[in-house]
Design a protein around this motif. Structure first.
Motif, PDB file in Angstrom:
ATOM      1  N   THR A 182     -32.730  26.016   7.579  1.00 35.96           N
ATOM      2  CA  THR A 182     -32.339  24.580   7.317  1.00 35.96           C
ATOM      3  C   THR A 182     -33.105  24.025   8.340  1.00 35.96           C
ATOM      4  O   THR A 182     -32.616  23.226   9.526  1.00 35.96           O
ATOM      5  CB  THR A 182     -30.579  24.967   8.474  1.00 35.96           C
ATOM      6  N   ILE A 183     -34.512  24.053   8.395  1.00 35.31           N
ATOM      7  CA  ILE A 183     -35.401  24.509   8.532  1.00 35.31           C
ATOM      8  C   ILE A 183     -35.955  22.275   8.086  1.00 35.31           C
ATOM      9  O   ILE A 183     -36.501  21.698   9.036  1.00 35.31           O
ATOM     10  CB  ILE A 183     -37.026  24.778   8.743  1.00 35.31           C
ATOM     11  N   PHE A 184     -35.887  22.462   6.594  1.00 34.86           N
ATOM     12  CA  PHE A 184     -35.943  20.698   6.202  1.00 34.86           C
ATOM     13  C   PHE A 184     -35.314  20.088   6.275  1.00 34.86           C
ATOM     14  O   PHE A 184     -34.017  19.751   6.664  1.00 34.86           O
ATOM     15  CB  PHE A 184     -35.949  21.516   4.757  1.00 34.86           C
ATOM     16  N   PHE A 210     -50.844  26.013  -0.930  1.00 34.93           N
ATOM     17  CA  PHE A 210     -49.618  24.911   0.084  1.00 34.93           C
ATOM     18  C   PHE A 210     -48.330  25.686  -0.012  1.00 34.93           C
ATOM     19  O   PHE A 210     -47.668  25.930  -0.699  1.00 34.93           O
ATOM     20  CB  PHE A 210     -49.833  23.152  -0.809  1.00 34.93           C
ATOM     21  N   LEU A 211     -47.778  24.752   0.950  1.00 35.62           N
ATOM     22  CA  LEU A 211     -46.113  25.096   1.072  1.00 35.62           C
ATOM     23  C   LEU A 211     -45.197  24.142   0.446  1.00 35.62           C
ATOM     24  O   LEU A 211     -45.644  22.700   0.183  1.00 35.62           O
ATOM     25  CB  LEU A 211     -45.944  24.922   2.310  1.00 35.62           C
ATOM     26  N   GLN A 212     -44.414  24.445  -0.158  1.00 37.65           N
ATOM     27  CA  GLN A 212     -43.602  23.782  -1.293  1.00 37.65           C
ATOM     28  C   GLN A 212     -42.186  23.532  -0.353  1.00 37.65           C
ATOM     29  O   GLN A 212     -41.489  24.237  -0.196  1.00 37.65           O
ATOM     30  CB  GLN A 212     -43.228  24.775  -2.615  1.00 37.65           C
ATOM     31  N   PRO A 213     -42.452  21.755   0.637  1.00 38.94           N
ATOM     32  CA  PRO A 213     -40.945  22.070   1.554  1.00 38.94           C
ATOM     33  C   PRO A 213     -39.200  21.785   0.418  1.00 38.94           C
ATOM     34  O   PRO A 213     -38.788  20.702   0.379  1.00 38.94           O
ATOM     35  CB  PRO A 213     -40.962  20.733   1.435  1.00 38.94           C
ATOM     36  N   GLN A 214     -39.338  23.216   0.409  1.00 35.66           N
ATOM     37  CA  GLN A 214     -37.974  23.381  -0.679  1.00 35.66           C
ATOM     38  C   GLN A 214     -37.281  23.961   0.157  1.00 35.66           C
ATOM     39  O   GLN A 214     -37.692  25.862  -0.153  1.00 35.66           O
ATOM     40  CB  GLN A 214     -38.103  23.863  -1.943  1.00 35.66           C
ATOM     41  N   PHE A 267     -37.162  16.885  -0.435  1.00 34.53           N
ATOM     42  CA  PHE A 267     -37.473  17.252   1.040  1.00 34.53           C
ATOM     43  C   PHE A 267     -39.153  16.788   1.677  1.00 34.53           C
ATOM     44  O   PHE A 267     -39.680  16.874   0.542  1.00 34.53           O
ATOM     45  CB  PHE A 267     -37.099  18.976   0.887  1.00 34.53           C
ATOM     46  N   PHE A 268     -38.875  17.489   2.780  1.00 33.70           N
ATOM     47  CA  PHE A 268     -40.653  16.873   3.539  1.00 33.70           C
ATOM     48  C   PHE A 268     -40.436  18.298   4.973  1.00 33.70           C
ATOM     49  O   PHE A 268     -39.507  18.371   5.201  1.00 33.70           O
ATOM     50  CB  PHE A 268     -40.219  16.074   4.195  1.00 33.70           C
TER      51      PHE A 268
END
Length: 263
Positions: A225-227, A215-219, A174-175
């Motif tokens: 539903t934003i990822f 730091f944000l974790q893109p999970q 995920f990003f």
């Protein structure tokens, strides 16, 4: 040279028998409007020097790969992901610069390293070490301003660097979404409600020169539903290479969350 992904326009002066300019154009308007002239300057320099021709080819391959993955593997925009990393390493450098009263060698040897952009390879890299004799030879007063401006300097090539890019992966990752431009969390300006609803936060990371950072974790959290996810991952290359045993490499990889791809 042209293609469906990128177009490379080479301007050549027959009178002086030299290459004047390499201009890279991209297939999408969004990418073209956000292009970085420093990439063109790097490619022009490398194509003008026969000794750097292999680097020129590698950089074209990197640009093509990033654009191809964005178009064919998407919906992740690889260039946006790279820019997020670039923004973070620059932001951390600025914090460490303030914390050390501008002591750039201290940041190089004890801190997060120096953020460099388009030095030999397109994209961001981090200078993380240099021999003592090289540190004493460099005019850090000049270098400090060059780094802030995101420009390059010949002395950067004598530093040990970690180049950051992206490649295809075997498992999805995920990003960050397009409206987020940092993994680094700025508590003073960011909307905490948005994070509670959509983001996980990594445990605070301690840096030797700074207070702990978040730091944000893109999970995605449940119902978020934003990822976007894709079979793409960040990769790091060390220049010059660092030779270690398999056991040490596994320990470092496990610590950094790097997956052993078996090659």
């Amino acid at each position: 040279m042209s293609g469906l992904i990128i177009v490379v326009d080479i301007k050549y002066d027959e009178t002086s028998n030299r290459i004047i300019k390499v201009d890279v154009s991209y297939a999408t308007d969004a990418r073209q409007n956000d292009k970085d002239d420093r990439v063109d300057n790097l490619l022009t320099q490398q194509l003008s020097d026969f000794k750097q021709f292999n680097l020129f080819k590698k950089n074209l391959e990197t640009l093509k790969a990033l654009e191809t993955m964005s178009k064919l593997i998407g919906p992740v925009d690889c260039f946006h992901c790279i820019k997020c990393i670039s923004n973070d390493i620059k932001a951390i450098y600025e914090k460490e610069l303030a914390a050390t009263n501008g002591d750039v060698p201290k940041i190089l040897t004890e801190g997060h390293g120096l953020p460099l952009f388009h030095v030999d390879r397109v994209g961001p890299s981090i200078a993380y070490w240099a021999p003592k004799h090289r540190i004493t030879e460099i005019d850090w007063g000049i270098i400090k301003d060059i780094i802030i401006q995101g420009e390059t300097h010949e002395s950067f090539r004598s530093l040990h660097r970690m180049w950051i890019s992206m490649e295809k992966s075997r498992t999805p990752h995920f990003f960050l979404p397009p409206d987020r431009h940092h993994y680094l969390l700025d508590d003073e300006t960011d909307n905490e409600i948005e994070f509670i609803e959509n983001y996980f936060l990594n445990p605070e990371m301690q840096f030797s020169l700074l207070p702990p950072l978040k730091f944000l974790q893109p999970q995605p959290k449940e119902n978020s539903t934003i990822f976007s996810s894709a079979l793409i991952e960040f990769v790091v290359w060390l220049d010059p290479p660092v030779y270690v045993s398999d056991n040490v490499a596994r320990i470092i990889g496990n610590f950094a969350g790097v997956v052993n791809r078996g090659n």
